[in-house]
Design a protein around this motif. Structure first.
Motif, PDB file in Angstrom:
ATOM      1  N   GLU A   1     -40.803  11.594  26.002  1.00 20.11           N
ATOM      2  CA  GLU A   1     -40.952  12.094  24.633  1.00 20.11           C
ATOM      3  C   GLU A   1     -41.411  13.540  24.684  1.00 20.11           C
ATOM      4  O   GLU A   1     -42.161  13.924  25.585  1.00 20.11           O
ATOM      5  CB  GLU A   1     -41.991  11.267  23.869  1.00 20.11           C
ATOM      6  CG  GLU A   1     -41.587   9.819  23.672  1.00 20.11           C
ATOM      7  CD  GLU A   1     -42.655   8.998  22.944  1.00 20.11           C
ATOM      8  OE1 GLU A   1     -43.728   9.550  22.607  1.00 20.11           O
ATOM      9  OE2 GLU A   1     -42.414   7.806  22.737  1.00 20.11           O
ATOM     10  N   ALA A   2     -40.976  14.330  23.715  1.00 23.67           N
ATOM     11  CA  ALA A   2     -41.379  15.733  23.610  1.00 23.67           C
ATOM     12  C   ALA A   2     -41.959  15.966  22.224  1.00 23.67           C
ATOM     13  O   ALA A   2     -41.397  15.541  21.217  1.00 23.67           O
ATOM     14  CB  ALA A   2     -40.186  16.649  23.845  1.00 23.67           C
TER      15      ALA A   2
ATOM     16  N   ARG B   1     -46.350  25.407  22.239  1.00 25.04           N
ATOM     17  CA  ARG B   1     -46.257  24.638  23.487  1.00 25.04           C
ATOM     18  C   ARG B   1     -45.613  23.300  23.174  1.00 25.04           C
ATOM     19  O   ARG B   1     -45.668  22.810  22.050  1.00 25.04           O
ATOM     20  CB  ARG B   1     -47.640  24.393  24.102  1.00 25.04           C
ATOM     21  CG  ARG B   1     -48.295  25.645  24.637  1.00 25.04           C
ATOM     22  CD  ARG B   1     -49.543  25.353  25.422  1.00 25.04           C
ATOM     23  NE  ARG B   1     -50.502  24.578  24.629  1.00 25.04           N
ATOM     24  CZ  ARG B   1     -51.540  23.938  25.146  1.00 25.04           C
ATOM     25  NH1 ARG B   1     -51.767  23.971  26.441  1.00 25.04           N
ATOM     26  NH2 ARG B   1     -52.370  23.260  24.383  1.00 25.04           N
ATOM     27  N   VAL B   2     -45.008  22.725  24.209  1.00 27.66           N
ATOM     28  CA  VAL B   2     -44.405  21.402  24.106  1.00 27.66           C
ATOM     29  C   VAL B   2     -45.185  20.465  25.022  1.00 27.66           C
ATOM     30  O   VAL B   2     -45.477  20.809  26.168  1.00 27.66           O
ATOM     31  CB  VAL B   2     -42.916  21.427  24.515  1.00 27.66           C
ATOM     32  CG1 VAL B   2     -42.337  20.025  24.565  1.00 27.66           C
ATOM     33  CG2 VAL B   2     -42.118  22.294  23.557  1.00 27.66           C
ATOM     34  N   ARG B   3     -45.523  19.298  24.489  1.00 29.00           N
ATOM     35  CA  ARG B   3     -46.172  18.258  25.296  1.00 29.00           C
ATOM     36  C   ARG B   3     -45.117  17.206  25.626  1.00 29.00           C
ATOM     37  O   ARG B   3     -44.528  16.604  24.740  1.00 29.00           O
ATOM     38  CB  ARG B   3     -47.318  17.597  24.546  1.00 29.00           C
ATOM     39  CG  ARG B   3     -47.952  16.452  25.384  1.00 29.00           C
ATOM     40  CD  ARG B   3     -48.987  15.650  24.635  1.00 29.00           C
ATOM     41  NE  ARG B   3     -49.999  16.520  24.067  1.00 29.00           N
ATOM     42  CZ  ARG B   3     -50.521  16.357  22.851  1.00 29.00           C
ATOM     43  NH1 ARG B   3     -50.144  15.352  22.095  1.00 29.00           N
ATOM     44  NH2 ARG B   3     -51.419  17.184  22.388  1.00 29.00           N
TER      45      ARG B   3
ATOM     46  N   VAL C   1     -40.043  18.165  36.684  1.00 32.96           N
ATOM     47  CA  VAL C   1     -39.765  18.396  35.266  1.00 32.96           C
ATOM     48  C   VAL C   1     -38.745  19.529  35.164  1.00 32.96           C
ATOM     49  O   VAL C   1     -38.928  20.596  35.762  1.00 32.96           O
ATOM     50  CB  VAL C   1     -41.055  18.771  34.510  1.00 32.96           C
ATOM     51  CG1 VAL C   1     -40.764  18.992  33.029  1.00 32.96           C
ATOM     52  CG2 VAL C   1     -42.120  17.702  34.701  1.00 32.96           C
ATOM     53  N   PHE C   2     -37.676  19.290  34.408  1.00 34.27           N
ATOM     54  CA  PHE C   2     -36.603  20.274  34.251  1.00 34.27           C
ATOM     55  C   PHE C   2     -36.451  20.646  32.780  1.00 34.27           C
ATOM     56  O   PHE C   2     -36.650  19.811  31.897  1.00 34.27           O
ATOM     57  CB  PHE C   2     -35.275  19.696  34.751  1.00 34.27           C
ATOM     58  CG  PHE C   2     -35.263  19.406  36.219  1.00 34.27           C
ATOM     59  CD1 PHE C   2     -34.836  20.358  37.128  1.00 34.27           C
ATOM     60  CD2 PHE C   2     -35.678  18.168  36.695  1.00 34.27           C
ATOM     61  CE1 PHE C   2     -34.821  20.090  38.483  1.00 34.27           C
ATOM     62  CE2 PHE C   2     -35.668  17.890  38.049  1.00 34.27           C
ATOM     63  CZ  PHE C   2     -35.231  18.854  38.949  1.00 34.27           C
TER      64      PHE C   2
ATOM     65  N   HIS D   1     -47.014  16.609  30.795  1.00 36.05           N
ATOM     66  CA  HIS D   1     -46.860  18.015  31.179  1.00 36.05           C
ATOM     67  C   HIS D   1     -46.787  18.844  29.906  1.00 36.05           C
ATOM     68  O   HIS D   1     -46.161  18.442  28.930  1.00 36.05           O
ATOM     69  CB  HIS D   1     -45.597  18.241  32.016  1.00 36.05           C
ATOM     70  CG  HIS D   1     -45.392  19.682  32.351  1.00 36.05           C
ATOM     71  ND1 HIS D   1     -46.209  20.346  33.234  1.00 36.05           N
ATOM     72  CD2 HIS D   1     -44.523  20.596  31.878  1.00 36.05           C
ATOM     73  CE1 HIS D   1     -45.826  21.605  33.316  1.00 36.05           C
ATOM     74  NE2 HIS D   1     -44.806  21.773  32.496  1.00 36.05           N
ATOM     75  N   MET D   2     -47.449  20.003  29.921  1.00 36.22           N
ATOM     76  CA  MET D   2     -47.420  20.933  28.788  1.00 36.22           C
ATOM     77  C   MET D   2     -46.725  22.204  29.260  1.00 36.22           C
ATOM     78  O   MET D   2     -46.959  22.663  30.377  1.00 36.22           O
ATOM     79  CB  MET D   2     -48.830  21.268  28.334  1.00 36.22           C
ATOM     80  CG  MET D   2     -49.652  20.048  27.972  1.00 36.22           C
ATOM     81  SD  MET D   2     -49.494  19.576  26.285  1.00 36.22           S
ATOM     82  CE  MET D   2     -50.719  20.580  25.529  1.00 36.22           C
ATOM     83  N   THR D   3     -45.897  22.770  28.390  1.00 34.99           N
ATOM     84  CA  THR D   3     -45.222  24.016  28.745  1.00 34.99           C
ATOM     85  C   THR D   3     -45.080  24.908  27.512  1.00 34.99           C
ATOM     86  O   THR D   3     -44.829  24.425  26.410  1.00 34.99           O
ATOM     87  CB  THR D   3     -43.840  23.724  29.381  1.00 34.99           C
ATOM     88  OG1 THR D   3     -43.327  24.919  29.944  1.00 34.99           O
ATOM     89  CG2 THR D   3     -42.863  23.160  28.393  1.00 34.99           C
TER      90      THR D   3
END
Length: 152
Positions: free
Chosen positions: A43-44, A51-53, A72-73, A114-116
């Motif tokens: 899930e995003a 930021r996206v979690r 993670v891609f 993961h957060m980006t």
């Protein structure tokens, strides 16, 4: 013409030697090990601070080999382009999440996180691949989020 015959035989032997492979190519794996199951439940969530979690099930949804971590891609495309669910995408590896190592964003033991950071004006597509002693799993399902520019 014994010289030509020997030349022909040597040339043929070299061609055969270079064309015969040693079987299926791929990363090495220990004998009798099973690859991990694909990551599932990806899930995003777009957060307010650009930021996206990403979250997914650490154990997978089907039986598989031991999981050491996840790759993670991410791919992105401009929002003005129509989304295409199954189109080929240029994914870049953006992170590695290791199982059992400290993760400041993890709040549930069975969920990987993961957060980006992302830029506004793009659609971001994510996928995750589990890896372990048995090699890499197949890709997870894809999820996407849209980083819509804030209204002026």
């Amino acid at each position: 013409m014994p010289g030509m015959r020997q030349y022909f035989i040597c040339t043929l032997a070299l061609i055969l030697a270079f064309s015969i492979g040693c079987g299926k190519k791929g990363p090495p794996r220990a004998p009798h090990t099973q690859p991990p199951a694909p990551a599932c439940g990806l899930e995003a969530e777009m957060l307010e601070d650009s930021r996206v979690r990403l979250t997914w099930n650490q154990a997978g949804c089907v039986a598989g080999g031991k999981v050491d971590g996840f790759a993670v891609f991410m791919a992105r495309e401009k929002l003005d382009k129509e989304a295409c669910k199954n189109c080929p995408m240029n994914f870049q590896r953006i992170a590695t999440v290791h199982v059992g190592k400290f993760n400041p964003w993890q709040t549930q033991s069975d969920k990987a996180v993961h957060m980006t950071p992302v830029l506004e004006g793009f659609r971001y597509i994510f996928k995750v691949t589990a890896f372990g002693p048995g090699g890499e799993a197949q890709d997870s399902e894809r999820v996407s989020v849209e980083a819509i520019p804030a209204a002026p």
